[in-house]
Design a protein around this motif. Structure first.
Motif, PDB file in Angstrom:
ATOM      1  N   THR A   1      57.538  15.152  32.307  1.00  0.00           N
ATOM      2  CA  THR A   1      56.588  14.028  32.243  1.00  0.00           C
ATOM      3  C   THR A   1      56.808  13.644  30.891  1.00  0.00           C
ATOM      4  OG1 THR A   1      54.800  15.767  31.365  1.00  0.00           O
ATOM      5  CG2 THR A   1      54.763  15.372  33.644  1.00  0.00           C
ATOM      6  N   ALA A   2      57.156  14.593  29.524  1.00  0.00           N
ATOM      7  CA  ALA A   2      57.270  14.019  28.438  1.00  0.00           C
ATOM      8  C   ALA A   2      58.515  13.000  28.420  1.00  0.00           C
ATOM      9  CB  ALA A   2      57.499  15.129  27.383  1.00  0.00           C
ATOM     10  N   ASN A   3      59.508  13.283  28.848  1.00  0.00           N
ATOM     11  CA  ASN A   3      60.654  12.406  29.080  1.00  0.00           C
ATOM     12  C   ASN A   3      60.356  11.273  29.728  1.00  0.00           C
ATOM     13  OD1 ASN A   3      62.335  14.356  28.013  1.00  0.00           O
ATOM     14  ND2 ASN A   3      63.227  15.024  29.956  1.00  0.00           N
ATOM     15  N   PHE A   4      59.478  11.169  30.554  1.00  0.00           N
ATOM     16  CA  PHE A   4      59.124   9.933  31.158  1.00  0.00           C
ATOM     17  C   PHE A   4      58.390   9.093  30.291  1.00  0.00           C
ATOM     18  CE2 PHE A   4      56.052   7.181  33.494  1.00  0.00           C
ATOM     19  CZ  PHE A   4      57.024   6.479  34.408  1.00  0.00           C
ATOM     20  N   LEU A   5      57.406   9.696  29.536  1.00  0.00           N
ATOM     21  CA  LEU A   5      56.906   8.769  28.577  1.00  0.00           C
ATOM     22  C   LEU A   5      57.448   8.252  27.514  1.00  0.00           C
ATOM     23  CD1 LEU A   5      53.581  11.043  28.296  1.00  0.00           C
ATOM     24  CD2 LEU A   5      53.511   8.845  29.488  1.00  0.00           C
ATOM     25  N   VAL A   6      58.424   9.111  27.135  1.00  0.00           N
ATOM     26  CA  VAL A   6      59.451   8.555  26.120  1.00  0.00           C
ATOM     27  C   VAL A   6      60.012   7.265  26.649  1.00  0.00           C
ATOM     28  CG1 VAL A   6      61.535   9.201  24.892  1.00  0.00           C
ATOM     29  CG2 VAL A   6      59.998  10.755  25.008  1.00  0.00           C
ATOM     30  N   GLU A   7      60.570   7.331  27.697  1.00  0.00           N
ATOM     31  CA  GLU A   7      61.147   6.137  28.407  1.00  0.00           C
ATOM     32  C   GLU A   7      60.298   4.851  28.317  1.00  0.00           C
ATOM     33  OE1 GLU A   7      64.697   5.956  29.046  1.00  0.00           O
ATOM     34  OE2 GLU A   7      64.706   7.859  28.025  1.00  0.00           O
ATOM     35  N   ALA A   8      59.144   5.113  28.872  1.00  0.00           N
ATOM     36  CA  ALA A   8      57.974   3.970  29.205  1.00  0.00           C
ATOM     37  C   ALA A   8      57.495   3.661  27.785  1.00  0.00           C
ATOM     38  CB  ALA A   8      56.838   4.855  29.764  1.00  0.00           C
ATOM     39  N   LEU A   9      57.496   4.468  26.559  1.00  0.00           N
ATOM     40  CA  LEU A   9      57.045   4.024  25.349  1.00  0.00           C
ATOM     41  C   LEU A   9      58.203   3.146  24.813  1.00  0.00           C
ATOM     42  CD1 LEU A   9      55.258   4.293  22.952  1.00  0.00           C
ATOM     43  CD2 LEU A   9      56.138   6.529  22.212  1.00  0.00           C
ATOM     44  N   LYS A  10      59.406   3.640  24.998  1.00  0.00           N
ATOM     45  CA  LYS A  10      60.582   2.921  24.384  1.00  0.00           C
ATOM     46  C   LYS A  10      60.513   1.372  25.012  1.00  0.00           C
ATOM     47  CE  LYS A  10      64.083   5.827  25.301  1.00  0.00           C
ATOM     48  NZ  LYS A  10      65.080   6.490  25.307  1.00  0.00           N
ATOM     49  N   CYS A  11      60.427   1.257  26.421  1.00  0.00           N
ATOM     50  CA  CYS A  11      60.120   0.149  27.085  1.00  0.00           C
ATOM     51  C   CYS A  11      59.109  -0.687  26.340  1.00  0.00           C
ATOM     52  CB  CYS A  11      59.979   0.518  28.484  1.00  0.00           C
ATOM     53  SG  CYS A  11      61.072  -0.401  29.722  1.00  0.00           S
ATOM     54  N   ALA A  12      57.915  -0.265  26.238  1.00  0.00           N
ATOM     55  CA  ALA A  12      56.768  -0.949  25.882  1.00  0.00           C
ATOM     56  C   ALA A  12      57.002  -1.344  24.322  1.00  0.00           C
ATOM     57  CB  ALA A  12      55.396  -0.132  25.681  1.00  0.00           C
ATOM     58  N   LEU A  13      57.635  -0.580  23.649  1.00  0.00           N
ATOM     59  CA  LEU A  13      58.193  -1.068  22.096  1.00  0.00           C
ATOM     60  C   LEU A  13      59.046  -2.077  22.264  1.00  0.00           C
ATOM     61  CD1 LEU A  13      58.415   2.452  20.158  1.00  0.00           C
ATOM     62  CD2 LEU A  13      56.707   0.821  19.867  1.00  0.00           C
ATOM     63  N   SER A  14      60.233  -2.038  23.150  1.00  0.00           N
ATOM     64  CA  SER A  14      61.134  -3.224  23.067  1.00  0.00           C
ATOM     65  C   SER A  14      60.443  -4.408  23.608  1.00  0.00           C
ATOM     66  CB  SER A  14      62.040  -2.737  24.239  1.00  0.00           C
ATOM     67  OG  SER A  14      62.907  -1.526  23.885  1.00  0.00           O
ATOM     68  N   LEU A  15      59.575  -4.261  24.547  1.00  0.00           N
ATOM     69  CA  LEU A  15      58.773  -5.662  24.991  1.00  0.00           C
ATOM     70  C   LEU A  15      57.993  -6.324  23.805  1.00  0.00           C
ATOM     71  CD1 LEU A  15      58.956  -6.786  27.994  1.00  0.00           C
ATOM     72  CD2 LEU A  15      56.828  -5.504  28.526  1.00  0.00           C
ATOM     73  N   ALA A  16      57.331  -5.285  23.140  1.00  0.00           N
ATOM     74  CA  ALA A  16      56.647  -5.632  22.008  1.00  0.00           C
ATOM     75  C   ALA A  16      57.484  -6.535  21.029  1.00  0.00           C
ATOM     76  CB  ALA A  16      55.935  -4.397  21.426  1.00  0.00           C
TER      77      ALA A  16
ATOM     78  N   ILE B   1      60.492  14.143  37.805  1.00  0.00           N
ATOM     79  CA  ILE B   1      59.077  14.750  37.725  1.00  0.00           C
ATOM     80  C   ILE B   1      58.862  14.873  39.608  1.00  0.00           C
ATOM     81  CG2 ILE B   1      56.820  14.152  37.761  1.00  0.00           C
ATOM     82  CD1 ILE B   1      57.267  12.077  35.576  1.00  0.00           C
ATOM     83  N   MET B   2      59.473  14.197  40.424  1.00  0.00           N
ATOM     84  CA  MET B   2      59.069  14.249  41.964  1.00  0.00           C
ATOM     85  C   MET B   2      59.936  15.742  42.280  1.00  0.00           C
ATOM     86  SD  MET B   2      57.848  11.260  42.899  1.00  0.00           S
ATOM     87  CE  MET B   2      58.407   9.506  43.047  1.00  0.00           C
ATOM     88  N   THR B   3      60.998  15.646  41.828  1.00  0.00           N
ATOM     89  CA  THR B   3      61.711  16.813  42.445  1.00  0.00           C
ATOM     90  C   THR B   3      61.827  18.185  41.589  1.00  0.00           C
ATOM     91  OG1 THR B   3      63.681  16.079  40.933  1.00  0.00           O
ATOM     92  CG2 THR B   3      63.840  15.307  43.117  1.00  0.00           C
ATOM     93  N   GLN B   4      61.320  18.161  40.357  1.00  0.00           N
ATOM     94  CA  GLN B   4      61.237  19.442  39.594  1.00  0.00           C
ATOM     95  C   GLN B   4      59.555  19.675  39.193  1.00  0.00           C
ATOM     96  OE1 GLN B   4      63.892  19.386  36.009  1.00  0.00           O
ATOM     97  NE2 GLN B   4      65.046  18.063  37.113  1.00  0.00           N
ATOM     98  N   ASP B   5      58.769  18.847  38.920  1.00  0.00           N
ATOM     99  CA  ASP B   5      57.351  19.042  38.415  1.00  0.00           C
ATOM    100  C   ASP B   5      56.378  18.636  39.365  1.00  0.00           C
ATOM    101  OD1 ASP B   5      57.908  20.885  36.437  1.00  0.00           O
ATOM    102  OD2 ASP B   5      58.690  19.345  34.975  1.00  0.00           O
ATOM    103  N   PHE B   6      56.645  18.227  40.634  1.00  0.00           N
ATOM    104  CA  PHE B   6      55.654  17.548  41.454  1.00  0.00           C
ATOM    105  C   PHE B   6      54.343  18.280  41.548  1.00  0.00           C
ATOM    106  CE2 PHE B   6      53.901  16.075  45.614  1.00  0.00           C
ATOM    107  CZ  PHE B   6      53.825  14.940  45.522  1.00  0.00           C
ATOM    108  N   ASP B   7      54.616  19.712  41.762  1.00  0.00           N
ATOM    109  CA  ASP B   7      53.266  20.519  42.230  1.00  0.00           C
ATOM    110  C   ASP B   7      52.663  20.523  40.816  1.00  0.00           C
ATOM    111  OD1 ASP B   7      54.094  21.083  44.675  1.00  0.00           O
ATOM    112  OD2 ASP B   7      55.150  22.938  44.510  1.00  0.00           O
ATOM    113  N   ALA B   8      53.326  21.064  39.729  1.00  0.00           N
ATOM    114  CA  ALA B   8      52.766  21.064  38.539  1.00  0.00           C
ATOM    115  C   ALA B   8      51.974  19.803  37.884  1.00  0.00           C
ATOM    116  CB  ALA B   8      53.699  21.341  37.431  1.00  0.00           C
ATOM    117  N   VAL B   9      52.303  18.668  38.412  1.00  0.00           N
ATOM    118  CA  VAL B   9      51.752  17.469  37.883  1.00  0.00           C
ATOM    119  C   VAL B   9      50.420  17.425  38.970  1.00  0.00           C
ATOM    120  CG1 VAL B   9      51.674  14.981  37.834  1.00  0.00           C
ATOM    121  CG2 VAL B   9      53.517  16.149  36.867  1.00  0.00           C
ATOM    122  N   MET B  10      50.617  17.600  40.278  1.00  0.00           N
ATOM    123  CA  MET B  10      49.667  17.695  41.245  1.00  0.00           C
ATOM    124  C   MET B  10      48.523  18.371  40.866  1.00  0.00           C
ATOM    125  SD  MET B  10      49.753  15.058  43.383  1.00  0.00           S
ATOM    126  CE  MET B  10      50.933  13.660  42.700  1.00  0.00           C
TER     127      MET B  10
END
Lengths: 321, 321
Positions: free
Chosen positions: A52-67, A226-235
């Motif tokens: 989830t942290a890795n996902f957020l890193v990508e999302a944040l980079k995406c948002a910063l590029s857009l900004a 996330i789906m394949t490795q941490d799906f249960d933990a996130v749910m």
């Protein structure tokens, strides 16, 4: 040459100082990254899902590029070079680095069956050599013989600086461990060199658009992780379970260093990136002496000396391009 | 240059191959020297007086130089360059290297109050740097920047190759220990560089005559060392007490390597000597794996890599003389 005049010379100077700036920023961000990791380990083990942290890193980079893009659009208007929309021909290669990193991260779980964590840290220095080899093969830029000598020294120096009394265990690594370490080094080197190739293919294209598309695919691949490795933990525990201040700082830092890496690829190259992260490793050790009371070993001094000579040799020997 | 013709070119080739031959011989003799030392240590501690052995080494070198001279006189007759008789002006500087080595050997007894034996092995690598500095200052031969980089790497690489889990102790060496180590490195470097200056001052003078006079003073100074340090032991137990086959082999080896060092000074230089003895150190470790079942550490591999790159850099960069 005489016809070029003053403007490109100023551009050359501007490019050189931009190159130095992004390299410096990457070095500082990478060393503070390692310090945050040490800090978070001292504060206790990871309680959050890394995916989830890795996902957020990508999302944040995406948002910063857009900004950054929005700011540019307001200033310069939308042009061919900075418009977000793209062609299949441009975008089709962008998933490849993200896919390579995903495969490498998956392999990382398996290599620990053959090598312990400090041994893995040492084997990771093979990245330096694999980056050099793939840089020369894929980007077809020739390193001079002195630069190759410097690169071998960089690898030997970094490894020496990381030596500790139990390092010799790594010599007992079974063949499977060596093969996996080499495959991982090649994957990581290939991902880096390939990213540079993508970014440099269209020199006039705005880096923030290129980053945006790279990070979109990064988000997609990490959602898959996330789906394949941490799906249960996130749910069961929620997406943000176990997040602390340090986690947030680490995500912020990773996002910024990710962007710095892209900038280094655009304005410098993978070789500069490798030197920058190696210096960051040494800086981290020195800073840790003050922050955490670490002791510097004789091996660290020797390794740092070798790395310093490597940087000197690389910088004095002009690249034949 | 065009007027020089073919003869000097052939001489140049002959000189180059002689240079390579003496370097190779020195490397092999130095590594077998260390192996004999390990062997003698395994067989038990020294039972003989080291000073008597040193005296015999000088005497044997003297005898061998004289034997070589007799052969040359029979072949070529006695000339100005190969006659044994000498002038005060020629011979007055010959005692200086022997005196310097004597002072260094005396200091060696005192440094162990501050540093343990493995620590001393590590500090001895300072010799490499001191030789480089004094070579440049006294012989006024400029090393290029790349050659200096190579020399620093040689020092770091040799030290890395000798690292072991207790090496970090050396960082706790008190200031007096560092000062003594640096003074000893300077003495040893000065003796080497000064010997080269003496030998090279008269290029046409036969090396065996130059050696003969160097070793005569070596004998005198070592006789002095026997009197001051081992007089009682020699008087009570005899000159040859405790001599074994290994002792004899070690004396033979030391005498031959001493002559090889002189030859390297005549036909090459101190820089080549330092590289040669460093390679010998690495060779010794590899041979010891087979002879004594030693294990090579990761630090050894890293140090050897750095030393190899140093040799490569030194050989590709032409000296500016």
């Amino acid at each position: 040459m005489a016809a070029i005049g003053v403007m490109p010379e100023m551009n050359g100077l501007k490019q050189k100082s931009r190159r130095s700036a992004v390299t410096l920023i990457l070095t500082v961000l990478t060393s503070s990254q390692s310090i945050l990791i040490v800090w978070s380990k001292r504060a206790g083990k990871y309680e959050y899902s890394v995916t989830t942290a890795n996902f957020l890193v990508e999302a944040l980079k995406c948002a910063l590029s857009l900004a950054a893009l929005v700011r540019i659009w307001r200033k310069d208007g939308v042009t061919d070079d900075n418009r977000l929309s793209t062609t299949w021909d441009e975008v089709k290669v962008y998933p490849i680095p993200a896919a390579l990193y995903l495969v490498k991260n998956l392999l990382q779980y398996y290599i620990f069956a053959y090598v312990d964590a400090p041994g893995y840290q040492i084997l990771k220095n093979l990245n330096i050599i694999s980056t050099g080899v793939l840089y020369q093969i894929i980007l077809k830029r020739k390193l001079t013989e002195i630069q190759w000598a410097a690169f071998i020294l960089l690898c030997a120096g970094c490894t020496t600086a990381q030596l500790n009394p139990s390092s010799d265990h790594v010599l007992q690594t079974p063949l499977q461990g060596w093969v996996m370490a080499i495959v991982m080094a090649l994957l990581s080197g290939f991902a880096g060199v390939y990213t540079e190739a993508i970014i440099k293919k269209r020199p006039s294209r705005n880096i923030n658009v290129q980053n945006f598309w790279l990070y979109v695919f990064g988000m997609i691949f990490n959602a898959f992780a996330i789906m394949t490795q941490d799906f249960d933990a996130v749910m069961n525990d929620g997406f943000f379970h176990g997040y602390t201040l340090i986690t947030v700082l680490m995500i912020l830092n990773h996002a910024l260093s990710g962007i710095a890496v892209s900038m280094v690829m655009k304005y410098a190259d993978n070789i500069v990136k490798v030197y920058s992260t190696s210096v960051a490793m040494l800086l981290t050790a020195v800073v840790s002496v003050f922050l955490f009371g670490f002791h510097l070993s004789l091996a660290f001094f020797l390794g740092s000396t070798v790395v310093s000579v490597a940087i000197y040799l690389h910088s004095t020997s002009k690249a034949r391009r």
